[in-house]
Design an enzyme around this catalytic site. Sequence first.
Site, PDB file in Angstrom:
ATOM      1  N   LYS A 158      41.531  15.739  43.484  1.00 20.10           N
ATOM      2  CA  LYS A 158      40.229  16.403  43.579  1.00 20.10           C
ATOM      3  C   LYS A 158      40.226  17.478  42.495  1.00 20.10           C
ATOM      4  O   LYS A 158      40.882  18.507  42.629  1.00 20.10           O
ATOM      5  CB  LYS A 158      40.031  17.014  44.967  1.00 20.10           C
ATOM      6  N   GLU A 232      49.524  27.510  44.462  1.00 18.89           N
ATOM      7  CA  GLU A 232      49.675  28.371  43.288  1.00 18.89           C
ATOM      8  C   GLU A 232      48.378  29.137  43.138  1.00 18.89           C
ATOM      9  O   GLU A 232      47.338  28.566  42.792  1.00 18.89           O
ATOM     10  CB  GLU A 232      49.963  27.572  42.021  1.00 18.89           C
ATOM     11  N   CYS A 266      46.334  32.093  35.343  1.00 18.52           N
ATOM     12  CA  CYS A 266      46.991  32.790  36.453  1.00 18.52           C
ATOM     13  C   CYS A 266      48.183  33.588  35.967  1.00 18.52           C
ATOM     14  O   CYS A 266      48.567  34.583  36.596  1.00 18.52           O
ATOM     15  CB  CYS A 266      47.407  31.789  37.525  1.00 18.52           C
ATOM     16  N   GLU A 366      42.956  40.862  40.119  1.00 14.56           N
ATOM     17  CA  GLU A 366      42.989  39.857  39.061  1.00 14.56           C
ATOM     18  C   GLU A 366      41.687  39.885  38.272  1.00 14.56           C
ATOM     19  O   GLU A 366      40.593  39.822  38.837  1.00 14.56           O
ATOM     20  CB  GLU A 366      43.214  38.468  39.659  1.00 14.56           C
TER      21      GLU A 366
END
Length: 464
Positions: A158, A232, A266, A366
């Site tokens: 997906k 993750e 990331c 972030e």
Amino acid sequence: MRTTKIQLISPVDGRIYVERRCADMAQIDQALADAAIAQVQWKRRPLSERAAFCSAAVDAMLAMKDEIVPELAWQMGRPVRFGAGELRGFEERARHMIAIAPEALAAIEPAPAAGFRRCIKREPLGTVLVVAPWNYPYLTAVNTIIPALMAGNSVILKHASQSLLVGERFAEAFRRANLPEGLFQNLLLSHLYTAAIIVSERVQQVNFTGSVDGGKDMQAAAMGRFLGMGLELGGKDPAYVRADANLEHAVENLVDGSFFNSGQSCCAVERIYVDEKIYPAFVERFVALTRQYVLGNPLDEATTLGPLVTPSAAEFVRGQIADALAQGAKALIDPKDFPADVPGSAYLAPQVLVDVTHQMSVMREESFGPVVGIMPVASDDEAIALMNDSEFGLSASIWTQDLAAAERIGDEIATGTVFMNRCDYLDPALAWTGVKNSGRGVTLSRLGYEHLTRAKSFHLRHEI
């Protein structure tokens, strides 16, 4: 029930680039049934045959490079001059995982015991659901897809709606490689139907790469069900530049680590701590190199900094910068030097902030964009404390010429990967993992295979 239509809005010009319909429940049910059937035969094939199919798929993907590179630019804004680099990383990871499979999947045999045959075999899990993100769409997906197939599993992919053509490219690569039907399937799924697959218990492992909130949703869907979950998630990765660092090398690599892919990684470097003795020189050089970026249309070969994935993503980073400035931070880059930076658009100039503190969002949350804060520190201990002052822990880099110091400092950092004199790179021979809100589980390396298989012990008494 009518299926959901997904429109991929390109960050390049804000227009619809691709339009597709999501899979409906009948298609999902058939895909899961086909995956289960195909996997039973697949796990019985010799490892050498699985390797041949997977290697052929890698070859087929690389043969599509000329189509893939501009597609990346249109889908998520990666400048075309860098697009082929993702495929090089894709190949490196895939070929490494194929090469180490015989050793990683070999039976573990304890010391001999008279009259007994004892071993621990690695059994495939069944069907693995891979939920992949848009920012490094080939690299993140291949981390699981190739080793899952090598281990004897079937795979449902997906992919993110912002990079939906990537899923189609994977499907085409496996089609060209003549992979048996049902073993790899690409499904365009809504969030609701993705959760429905997890709830169904017809997949045995879910590997998700994405946001912290997305990871929480995945975990919530799996609650009460005994399936594996690899997550993750986000990062706020720090760098520490010691006084003995090679200054030019550190600046060159940290600028790239901060702004490559417009900071949409990331493991991008989002905060830098520099020994106060070299802080002024470091900042001066860092800013000078940052000013050399060319912000513009990613389809232009001269462009080195493309747009963020959406205008809203750029607006979030603009908000972080504005909040930091309101709290006393100083911006060292004038956005007017980057004419493509237009408020309300996805195009955002890189920004370097000083006089920052950990009370500011830009040093704690972030950013996932082209902004970095730089702080001076007086000692290794202060740097360690600041690097650990985060809810994330994906990677951290130490810039020094003292190997022993780097390892000693690395031992004190709560992170999944410690780099010395490099950053923002995944070595497929090493485990890719995170701590705290950066997730859990492992991909890549031989340890990655342990998360895609289950142990099965054989205790056979052959002398009676």
